[in-house]
Design a protein around this motif. Structure first.
Motif, PDB file in Angstrom:
ATOM      1  N   LYS A 200     -49.935 -27.744 -25.120  1.00 38.25           N
ATOM      2  CA  LYS A 200     -49.382 -26.860 -26.156  1.00 38.25           C
ATOM      3  C   LYS A 200     -48.709 -27.663 -27.259  1.00 38.25           C
ATOM      4  O   LYS A 200     -48.089 -27.090 -28.154  1.00 38.25           O
ATOM      5  CB  LYS A 200     -48.377 -25.877 -25.544  1.00 38.25           C
ATOM      6  N   PHE A 201     -48.810 -28.993 -27.198  1.00 38.58           N
ATOM      7  CA  PHE A 201     -48.192 -29.845 -28.214  1.00 38.58           C
ATOM      8  C   PHE A 201     -49.255 -30.672 -28.923  1.00 38.58           C
ATOM      9  O   PHE A 201     -50.159 -31.219 -28.296  1.00 38.58           O
ATOM     10  CB  PHE A 201     -47.160 -30.786 -27.591  1.00 38.58           C
ATOM     11  N   GLY A 202     -49.125 -30.763 -30.254  1.00 45.30           N
ATOM     12  CA  GLY A 202     -50.065 -31.557 -31.032  1.00 45.30           C
ATOM     13  C   GLY A 202     -49.400 -32.269 -32.196  1.00 45.30           C
ATOM     14  O   GLY A 202     -48.216 -32.045 -32.496  1.00 45.30           O
TER      15      GLY A 202
ATOM     16  N   LEU B 252     -45.526 -41.850 -31.581  1.00 43.63           N
ATOM     17  CA  LEU B 252     -45.911 -42.251 -30.229  1.00 43.63           C
ATOM     18  C   LEU B 252     -44.844 -41.840 -29.218  1.00 43.63           C
ATOM     19  O   LEU B 252     -45.166 -41.449 -28.083  1.00 43.63           O
ATOM     20  CB  LEU B 252     -46.145 -43.762 -30.163  1.00 43.63           C
ATOM     21  N   LYS B 253     -43.578 -41.914 -29.618  1.00 44.84           N
ATOM     22  CA  LYS B 253     -42.493 -41.459 -28.744  1.00 44.84           C
ATOM     23  C   LYS B 253     -42.638 -39.971 -28.441  1.00 44.84           C
ATOM     24  O   LYS B 253     -42.416 -39.524 -27.312  1.00 44.84           O
ATOM     25  CB  LYS B 253     -41.130 -41.732 -29.389  1.00 44.84           C
ATOM     26  N   LEU B 254     -42.997 -39.201 -29.465  1.00 46.61           N
ATOM     27  CA  LEU B 254     -43.200 -37.761 -29.268  1.00 46.61           C
ATOM     28  C   LEU B 254     -44.402 -37.517 -28.361  1.00 46.61           C
ATOM     29  O   LEU B 254     -44.367 -36.657 -27.479  1.00 46.61           O
ATOM     30  CB  LEU B 254     -43.398 -37.066 -30.613  1.00 46.61           C
ATOM     31  N   GLN B 255     -45.478 -38.282 -28.591  1.00 44.43           N
ATOM     32  CA  GLN B 255     -46.655 -38.153 -27.737  1.00 44.43           C
ATOM     33  C   GLN B 255     -46.276 -38.410 -26.275  1.00 44.43           C
ATOM     34  O   GLN B 255     -46.660 -37.649 -25.380  1.00 44.43           O
ATOM     35  CB  GLN B 255     -47.730 -39.158 -28.167  1.00 44.43           C
ATOM     36  N   ASP B 256     -45.507 -39.476 -26.036  1.00 42.42           N
ATOM     37  CA  ASP B 256     -45.122 -39.832 -24.673  1.00 42.42           C
ATOM     38  C   ASP B 256     -44.196 -38.789 -24.059  1.00 42.42           C
ATOM     39  O   ASP B 256     -44.311 -38.474 -22.868  1.00 42.42           O
ATOM     40  CB  ASP B 256     -44.434 -41.204 -24.658  1.00 42.42           C
ATOM     41  N   ALA B 257     -43.284 -38.259 -24.881  1.00 44.07           N
ATOM     42  CA  ALA B 257     -42.314 -37.280 -24.378  1.00 44.07           C
ATOM     43  C   ALA B 257     -42.994 -35.998 -23.906  1.00 44.07           C
ATOM     44  O   ALA B 257     -42.512 -35.343 -22.973  1.00 44.07           O
ATOM     45  CB  ALA B 257     -41.273 -36.961 -25.458  1.00 44.07           C
ATOM     46  N   PHE B 258     -44.117 -35.646 -24.539  1.00 47.83           N
ATOM     47  CA  PHE B 258     -44.798 -34.390 -24.200  1.00 47.83           C
ATOM     48  C   PHE B 258     -46.217 -34.634 -23.681  1.00 47.83           C
ATOM     49  O   PHE B 258     -47.073 -33.765 -23.772  1.00 47.83           O
ATOM     50  CB  PHE B 258     -44.805 -33.462 -25.424  1.00 47.83           C
ATOM     51  N   TYR B 259     -46.409 -35.822 -23.128  1.00 43.63           N
ATOM     52  CA  TYR B 259     -47.736 -36.191 -22.635  1.00 43.63           C
ATOM     53  C   TYR B 259     -48.207 -35.222 -21.551  1.00 43.63           C
ATOM     54  O   TYR B 259     -47.465 -34.908 -20.617  1.00 43.63           O
ATOM     55  CB  TYR B 259     -47.724 -37.611 -22.077  1.00 43.63           C
ATOM     56  N   GLY B 260     -49.426 -34.749 -21.701  1.00 42.57           N
ATOM     57  CA  GLY B 260     -49.985 -33.815 -20.727  1.00 42.57           C
ATOM     58  C   GLY B 260     -49.745 -32.363 -21.057  1.00 42.57           C
ATOM     59  O   GLY B 260     -50.332 -31.479 -20.436  1.00 42.57           O
TER      60      GLY B 260
ATOM     61  N   LYS C 122     -53.426 -40.774 -27.452  1.00 40.74           N
ATOM     62  CA  LYS C 122     -54.009 -40.204 -26.238  1.00 40.74           C
ATOM     63  C   LYS C 122     -54.032 -38.678 -26.269  1.00 40.74           C
ATOM     64  O   LYS C 122     -54.835 -38.056 -25.590  1.00 40.74           O
ATOM     65  CB  LYS C 122     -53.224 -40.672 -25.009  1.00 40.74           C
ATOM     66  N   ASN C 123     -53.123 -38.096 -27.038  1.00 38.19           N
ATOM     67  CA  ASN C 123     -53.072 -36.633 -27.113  1.00 38.19           C
ATOM     68  C   ASN C 123     -54.343 -36.119 -27.793  1.00 38.19           C
ATOM     69  O   ASN C 123     -54.647 -36.492 -28.927  1.00 38.19           O
ATOM     70  CB  ASN C 123     -51.828 -36.209 -27.915  1.00 38.19           C
ATOM     71  N   PRO C 124     -55.114 -35.248 -27.107  1.00 40.14           N
ATOM     72  CA  PRO C 124     -56.356 -34.745 -27.709  1.00 40.14           C
ATOM     73  C   PRO C 124     -56.129 -33.886 -28.943  1.00 40.14           C
ATOM     74  O   PRO C 124     -57.071 -33.609 -29.687  1.00 40.14           O
ATOM     75  CB  PRO C 124     -56.981 -33.924 -26.575  1.00 40.14           C
TER      76      PRO C 124
END
Length: 207
Positions: free
Chosen positions: A94-96, A83-91, A122-124
């Motif tokens: 190019k990140f999954g 989740l920290k990684l998701q938040d760090a690169f939210y939006g 939240k990351n698609p």
């Protein structure tokens, strides 16, 4: 006067070439991370019942793990770090993230969808995947990441807490340790290792 202006313009162009251009060129070079070879092939079903494989992440930097939703030990820590990684690169499209369950009997697509909702995915491109047990264990073996059924272990399974970092071209990438040896994978339960992972994801996104 024209001669002096020409000299100054030439000087500025020279300074630009010396100081700025190398930085521009550097951005398009490979990041200073080891390339450990292609990530093993996988093809599984995600929480939306869609077929997901390596090609689904083509052109993306992604982090891969093996987990199971009812894990009572290290998975909650790994989840929080993902989740920290998701938040760090939210939006950043190019990140999954690729989360592969080692408990396919219980982790059906519907169960994984609920688990993703509870976590706050939240990351698609965060796919929680399931499939045939033996196939999943074989994929983990090819990654050289330990997974296994153990009735005596908490939750009935054992698995590595490591995260694999994979670049836009499908290569496993990593940094080296203090002795110059590749670390291969990042400890998904360790705060410092997760910070390293953030830094290295940024490098790969800039390639």
């Amino acid at each position: 006067m024209k001669d002096k202006s020409y000299i100054w313009i030439s000087f500025i162009v020279l300074i630009f070439g010396i100081w700025v251009m190398p930085k521009v060129i550097k951005k398009f070079e490979k990041a200073d991370l080891m390339t450990m070879g292609k990530a093993p092939h996988f093809e599984l079903i995600n929480q939306d019942e869609k077929v997901i494989n390596n090609e689904s992440y083509a052109g993306k930097v992604y982090v891969l793990e093996f987990f199971f939703a009812k894990c009572p030990t290290i998975c909650p820590i790994m989840n929080m770090n993902m989740l920290k990684l998701q938040d760090a690169f939210y939006g950043n499209m190019k990140f999954g993230i690729a989360s592969i369950s080692i408990d396919p009997v219980n982790d059906t697509p519907a169960a994984l969808k609920e688990h993703a909702k509870e976590l706050g995915v939240k990351n698609p491109y965060w796919n929680m995947m399931t499939g045939e047990g033996e196939y999943i264990y074989d994929v983990a073996k090819k990654f050289n990441l330990y997974t296994g059924v153990n009735p005596e272990a908490a939750g009935g399974f054992e698995h590595s807490g490591l995260f694999a970092l994979i670049d836009k071209e499908g290569n496993i990438r990593c940094r080296v340790d203090e002795h110059g040896n590749p670390i291969l994978y990042y400890d998904g339960t360790d705060d410092k290792a997760v910070e390293w992972l953030k830094e290295d994801i940024k490098l790969l996104l800039d390639e």
